[in-house]
Design an enzyme around this catalytic site. Structure first.
Site, mmCIF file in Angstrom:
data_model
loop_
_atom_site.group_PDB
_atom_site.id
_atom_site.type_symbol
_atom_site.label_atom_id
_atom_site.label_comp_id
_atom_site.label_asym_id
_atom_site.label_seq_id
_atom_site.Cartn_x
_atom_site.Cartn_y
_atom_site.Cartn_z
ATOM 1 C CE1 TYR A 179 98.339 -78.351 125.536
ATOM 2 C CE2 TYR A 179 100.138 -77.529 124.200
ATOM 3 C CZ TYR A 179 99.625 -78.469 125.072
ATOM 4 O OH TYR A 179 100.407 -79.522 125.481
ATOM 5 C CB CYS A 180 95.412 -73.664 128.811
ATOM 6 S SG CYS A 180 93.874 -72.844 128.332
ATOM 7 N NE ARG A 181 90.439 -77.387 132.857
ATOM 8 C CZ ARG A 181 89.156 -77.017 132.848
ATOM 9 N NH1 ARG A 181 88.273 -77.713 132.186
ATOM 10 N NH2 ARG A 181 88.773 -75.948 133.510
#
Length: 114
Positions: free
Chosen positions: A79-81
């Site tokens: 996951y990221c932003r």
């Protein structure tokens, strides 16, 4: 409210609204032993991350996963932003031969169900 009940309620809401319950699937994968990797920068990670997440920036994802000595069949959730960098990381890992990689999307959405 238990984590399982929270996940169930949010998933039902997402399905009812026509959304993709990817966050629920990612949470289930991690609860079942998948490795959770936050592909944001170390600064972003330091400002907040999901419990038990490992930080490997997306540009270093393949080398970082190899350093963890994960088998190519290991289940990995990234996951990221917003889901963009984690999508890139997912593709890089798949190109490197990792067969069970899931892009969980963005941190903001995930932290509400985690």
């Amino acid at each position: 409210m238990t984590k399982a009940l929270s996940v169930l309620l949010i998933s039902a809401f997402l399905v009812a609204c026509g959304g993709d319950p990817t966050g629920r699937a990612a949470l289930q994968a991690v609860d079942s032993g998948a490795v959770l990797i936050d592909v944001r920068t170390p600064e972003e990670f330091a400002s907040g991350h999901l419990p038990d997440a490992i930080n490997i920036p997306h540009g270093e994802i393949v080398a970082g996963v190899k350093a963890l000595q994960l088998d190519e069949a290991a289940r990995i959730v990234v996951y990221c932003r917003t889901g963009n960098r984690s999508g890139i990381a997912e593709g890089s890992l798949r190109d490197a031969g990792y067969s069970s990689v899931m892009n969980a999307g963005g941190y903001s959405a995930l932290q509400h169900i985690w």
